[in-house]
Design a protein around this motif. Structure first.
Motif, PDB file in Angstrom:
ATOM      1  N   TRP A 264      -3.617  -2.712  14.106  1.00  0.00           N
ATOM      2  CA  TRP A 264      -3.096  -3.623  13.113  1.00  0.00           C
ATOM      3  C   TRP A 264      -4.199  -4.582  12.712  1.00  0.00           C
ATOM      4  O   TRP A 264      -4.768  -5.274  13.546  1.00  0.00           O
ATOM      5  CB  TRP A 264      -1.913  -4.349  13.726  1.00  0.00           C
ATOM      6  CG  TRP A 264      -1.288  -5.406  12.899  1.00  0.00           C
ATOM      7  CD1 TRP A 264      -0.746  -5.249  11.666  1.00  0.00           C
ATOM      8  CD2 TRP A 264      -1.124  -6.768  13.246  1.00  0.00           C
ATOM      9  NE1 TRP A 264      -0.240  -6.441  11.216  1.00  0.00           N
ATOM     10  CE2 TRP A 264      -0.468  -7.397  12.181  1.00  0.00           C
ATOM     11  CE3 TRP A 264      -1.459  -7.529  14.333  1.00  0.00           C
ATOM     12  CZ2 TRP A 264      -0.139  -8.745  12.184  1.00  0.00           C
ATOM     13  CZ3 TRP A 264      -1.132  -8.859  14.340  1.00  0.00           C
ATOM     14  CH2 TRP A 264      -0.482  -9.451  13.269  1.00  0.00           C
TER      15      TRP A 264
ATOM     16  N   CYS B 149      -4.292  -6.234   9.100  1.00  0.00           N
ATOM     17  CA  CYS B 149      -4.096  -7.005   7.865  1.00  0.00           C
ATOM     18  C   CYS B 149      -3.388  -8.341   8.051  1.00  0.00           C
ATOM     19  O   CYS B 149      -3.379  -9.162   7.151  1.00  0.00           O
ATOM     20  CB  CYS B 149      -3.347  -6.166   6.837  1.00  0.00           C
ATOM     21  SG  CYS B 149      -1.588  -5.972   7.187  1.00  0.00           S
ATOM     22  N   ASN B 150      -2.738  -8.576   9.177  1.00  0.00           N
ATOM     23  CA  ASN B 150      -2.046  -9.828   9.478  1.00  0.00           C
ATOM     24  C   ASN B 150      -0.759 -10.038   8.663  1.00  0.00           C
ATOM     25  O   ASN B 150      -0.179 -11.106   8.696  1.00  0.00           O
ATOM     26  CB  ASN B 150      -2.988 -11.030   9.302  1.00  0.00           C
ATOM     27  CG  ASN B 150      -2.577 -12.193  10.173  1.00  0.00           C
ATOM     28  OD1 ASN B 150      -2.128 -12.008  11.289  1.00  0.00           O
ATOM     29  ND2 ASN B 150      -2.716 -13.398   9.663  1.00  0.00           N
ATOM     30  N   TYR B 151      -0.306  -9.030   7.922  1.00  0.00           N
ATOM     31  CA  TYR B 151       0.924  -9.184   7.125  1.00  0.00           C
ATOM     32  C   TYR B 151       2.126  -9.541   8.003  1.00  0.00           C
ATOM     33  O   TYR B 151       2.879 -10.466   7.681  1.00  0.00           O
ATOM     34  CB  TYR B 151       1.240  -7.922   6.319  1.00  0.00           C
ATOM     35  CG  TYR B 151       2.651  -7.976   5.761  1.00  0.00           C
ATOM     36  CD1 TYR B 151       2.945  -8.785   4.665  1.00  0.00           C
ATOM     37  CD2 TYR B 151       3.690  -7.293   6.371  1.00  0.00           C
ATOM     38  CE1 TYR B 151       4.245  -8.895   4.181  1.00  0.00           C
ATOM     39  CE2 TYR B 151       4.982  -7.393   5.895  1.00  0.00           C
ATOM     40  CZ  TYR B 151       5.255  -8.184   4.804  1.00  0.00           C
ATOM     41  OH  TYR B 151       6.544  -8.303   4.343  1.00  0.00           O
ATOM     42  N   LEU B 152       2.344  -8.821   9.080  1.00  0.00           N
ATOM     43  CA  LEU B 152       3.541  -9.047   9.892  1.00  0.00           C
ATOM     44  C   LEU B 152       3.552 -10.450  10.488  1.00  0.00           C
ATOM     45  O   LEU B 152       4.596 -11.101  10.531  1.00  0.00           O
ATOM     46  CB  LEU B 152       3.666  -7.992  10.989  1.00  0.00           C
ATOM     47  CG  LEU B 152       3.999  -6.586  10.487  1.00  0.00           C
ATOM     48  CD1 LEU B 152       3.908  -5.580  11.623  1.00  0.00           C
ATOM     49  CD2 LEU B 152       5.373  -6.553   9.849  1.00  0.00           C
TER      50      LEU B 152
ATOM     51  N   SER C  15       2.088 -13.127   9.195  1.00  0.00           N
ATOM     52  CA  SER C  15       2.362 -14.042   8.075  1.00  0.00           C
ATOM     53  C   SER C  15       3.846 -14.030   7.719  1.00  0.00           C
ATOM     54  O   SER C  15       4.446 -15.074   7.461  1.00  0.00           O
ATOM     55  CB  SER C  15       1.541 -13.647   6.850  1.00  0.00           C
ATOM     56  OG  SER C  15       0.178 -13.821   7.100  1.00  0.00           O
ATOM     57  N   ALA C  16       4.443 -12.845   7.706  1.00  0.00           N
ATOM     58  CA  ALA C  16       5.869 -12.726   7.397  1.00  0.00           C
ATOM     59  C   ALA C  16       6.708 -13.413   8.475  1.00  0.00           C
ATOM     60  O   ALA C  16       7.688 -14.101   8.170  1.00  0.00           O
ATOM     61  CB  ALA C  16       6.258 -11.263   7.265  1.00  0.00           C
TER      62      ALA C  16
ATOM     63  N   ASP D  24       6.954 -17.159   8.124  1.00  0.00           N
ATOM     64  CA  ASP D  24       7.692 -17.633   6.947  1.00  0.00           C
ATOM     65  C   ASP D  24       9.183 -17.702   7.286  1.00  0.00           C
ATOM     66  O   ASP D  24       9.820 -16.667   7.505  1.00  0.00           O
ATOM     67  CB  ASP D  24       7.459 -16.688   5.780  1.00  0.00           C
ATOM     68  CG  ASP D  24       8.200 -17.081   4.512  1.00  0.00           C
ATOM     69  OD1 ASP D  24       9.017 -18.022   4.552  1.00  0.00           O
ATOM     70  OD2 ASP D  24       7.962 -16.432   3.482  1.00  0.00           O
TER      71      ASP D  24
ATOM     72  N   ASN E 284      11.659 -15.350   5.517  1.00  0.00           N
ATOM     73  CA  ASN E 284      11.464 -13.908   5.646  1.00  0.00           C
ATOM     74  C   ASN E 284      12.273 -13.400   6.834  1.00  0.00           C
ATOM     75  O   ASN E 284      12.317 -14.056   7.875  1.00  0.00           O
ATOM     76  CB  ASN E 284       9.968 -13.622   5.854  1.00  0.00           C
ATOM     77  CG  ASN E 284       9.617 -12.189   5.592  1.00  0.00           C
ATOM     78  OD1 ASN E 284      10.178 -11.289   6.196  1.00  0.00           O
ATOM     79  ND2 ASN E 284       8.688 -11.975   4.707  1.00  0.00           N
TER      80      ASN E 284
ATOM     81  N   CYS F  38       2.886  -1.538  10.648  1.00  0.00           N
ATOM     82  CA  CYS F  38       2.803  -2.409   9.475  1.00  0.00           C
ATOM     83  C   CYS F  38       2.950  -1.581   8.208  1.00  0.00           C
ATOM     84  O   CYS F  38       2.293  -0.537   8.062  1.00  0.00           O
ATOM     85  CB  CYS F  38       1.460  -3.135   9.472  1.00  0.00           C
ATOM     86  SG  CYS F  38       1.208  -4.139   8.007  1.00  0.00           S
TER      87      CYS F  38
ATOM     88  N   PHE G 114       1.770  -2.172   5.410  1.00  0.00           N
ATOM     89  CA  PHE G 114       0.592  -2.288   4.550  1.00  0.00           C
ATOM     90  C   PHE G 114      -0.641  -1.588   5.115  1.00  0.00           C
ATOM     91  O   PHE G 114      -1.303  -0.829   4.427  1.00  0.00           O
ATOM     92  CB  PHE G 114       0.291  -3.750   4.233  1.00  0.00           C
ATOM     93  CG  PHE G 114       1.332  -4.341   3.335  1.00  0.00           C
ATOM     94  CD1 PHE G 114       1.317  -4.110   1.983  1.00  0.00           C
ATOM     95  CD2 PHE G 114       2.366  -5.083   3.858  1.00  0.00           C
ATOM     96  CE1 PHE G 114       2.296  -4.611   1.144  1.00  0.00           C
ATOM     97  CE2 PHE G 114       3.361  -5.599   3.043  1.00  0.00           C
ATOM     98  CZ  PHE G 114       3.322  -5.356   1.675  1.00  0.00           C
ATOM     99  N   CYS G 115      -0.971  -1.841   6.390  1.00  0.00           N
ATOM    100  CA  CYS G 115      -2.195  -1.248   6.943  1.00  0.00           C
ATOM    101  C   CYS G 115      -1.916  -0.066   7.864  1.00  0.00           C
ATOM    102  O   CYS G 115      -2.831   0.652   8.244  1.00  0.00           O
ATOM    103  CB  CYS G 115      -3.022  -2.303   7.669  1.00  0.00           C
ATOM    104  SG  CYS G 115      -2.312  -2.890   9.226  1.00  0.00           S
TER     105      CYS G 115
END
Length: 67
Positions: free
Chosen positions: A15, A17-20, A22-23, A26, A29, A62, A64-65
């Motif tokens: 992993w 991209c750090n999307y999870l 960041s989500a 929030d 989310n 993830c 995204f990545c």
């Protein structure tokens, strides 16, 4: 935060991209991080009305990545 593949992972992609994270940070989310299991989860309500109860779905990769 470093995340290692789980027993359910079907890839060795890490992993990145750090999307999870960041989500999960929030509050608007539905993705959360469970510190006890070290897993990201999608939180939702199952059922309706008086039969409704909170539920979770573990996120293994993830979107995204792929990590």
């Amino acid at each position: 935060m470093s995340h290692k593949p789980t027993r359910s992972s079907v890839t060795s992609v890490l992993w990145t991209c750090n999307y999870l994270q960041s989500a999960a940070d929030d509050p608007d989310n539905p993705i959360t991080f469970d510190k006890r299991t070290e897993e990201f989860e999608f939180c939702y309500t199952h059922g309706a009305g008086d039969d409704a109860y909170p539920a979770t779905l573990v996120i293994y990769h993830c979107p995204f990545c792929g990590g």
